[in-house]
Structures are given as C-alpha cells and as structure tokens.
Design an enzyme around this catalytic site. Sequence first.
Site, PDB file in Angstrom:
ATOM      1  N   GLN A 112       0.902  -1.215   2.455  1.00  0.00           N
ATOM      2  CA  GLN A 112       0.638  -0.793   1.080  1.00  0.00           C
ATOM      3  C   GLN A 112       1.970  -0.266   0.574  1.00  0.00           C
ATOM      4  O   GLN A 112       2.741   0.316   1.334  1.00  0.00           O
ATOM      5  CB  GLN A 112      -0.407   0.320   1.020  1.00  0.00           C
ATOM      6  CG  GLN A 112      -1.778  -0.073   1.490  1.00  0.00           C
ATOM      7  CD  GLN A 112      -2.576  -0.802   0.422  1.00  0.00           C
ATOM      8  OE1 GLN A 112      -2.105  -1.062  -0.668  1.00  0.00           O
ATOM      9  NE2 GLN A 112      -3.802  -1.142   0.752  1.00  0.00           N
ATOM     10  N   SER A 113       2.256  -0.440  -0.709  1.00  0.00           N
ATOM     11  CA  SER A 113       3.572  -0.096  -1.249  1.00  0.00           C
ATOM     12  C   SER A 113       3.847   1.394  -1.379  1.00  0.00           C
ATOM     13  O   SER A 113       4.995   1.820  -1.285  1.00  0.00           O
ATOM     14  CB  SER A 113       3.759  -0.741  -2.624  1.00  0.00           C
ATOM     15  OG  SER A 113       3.734  -2.140  -2.503  1.00  0.00           O
TER      16      SER A 113
END
Length: 114
Positions: free
Chosen positions: A30-31
């Site tokens: 996930q960023s």
Amino acid sequence: MTALTSAANLAVGKVLAAHLDRLAVVYVRQSTRKQVLQNQESTRLQYALTERAVALGWARSRVLVIDDDLGCSAAVADSRLGFQKLVTEVTMGRVGVVLGIEMSRLARTGRDAR
C-alpha cells in the site's frame, strides 16, 4: 466471472513444472500508512493471493510473501526494500510467478525496474 476466476482459467495448462520448482512470490503493498489503516480489505485480498498460488500448484513452503513495502511510497524505488528483494529474486531466476494487485503500479517508471 470475477477477475480471480478469469485468471484461473488463463492459468490452466500454463503453469509448468519448471515454474513450480521456483518460488511463487506474493508482493503486498500500500502506498501510505493511511491506506494500510483505511484499506484493510485490500491488504487482506493481497495476502489471500498466497492461497491462489497454492491453488495453482505451489507448495505453501514455496510461496514467499514480500510485504516490506506496506506504507511506502513508490516515488523512489530505492526506498522500497520489498521491491528490491522482488527484483533480486526475479533477476536470479528463482521466481516462477509473481502475484499482486495493481501490478501496473509495481514500478512508477522504467528506471525503477533496473
């Protein structure tokens, strides 16, 4: 038909013994930390790809989960240790399949995939 079912149909006859002799890598990311906290379903689905690898024929012991990049931006590949590990494993010829969600976002630019 779901994307997972569609992918399963495409895999029939495509996974060879040579693939199964290598690792199945599940790349989870996930960023941002906020996404990790707010998009828990996405993270759960990514981890569930381990079961997909097993269903395709990999022994559970041959499935490597790389989740070092949870909460790490893809703006700079050098800061993503998991990405570096993935590239190393693939480059060394130890990977039979890479499973992930939004794989088009694996590398932001061609420079990232050195």
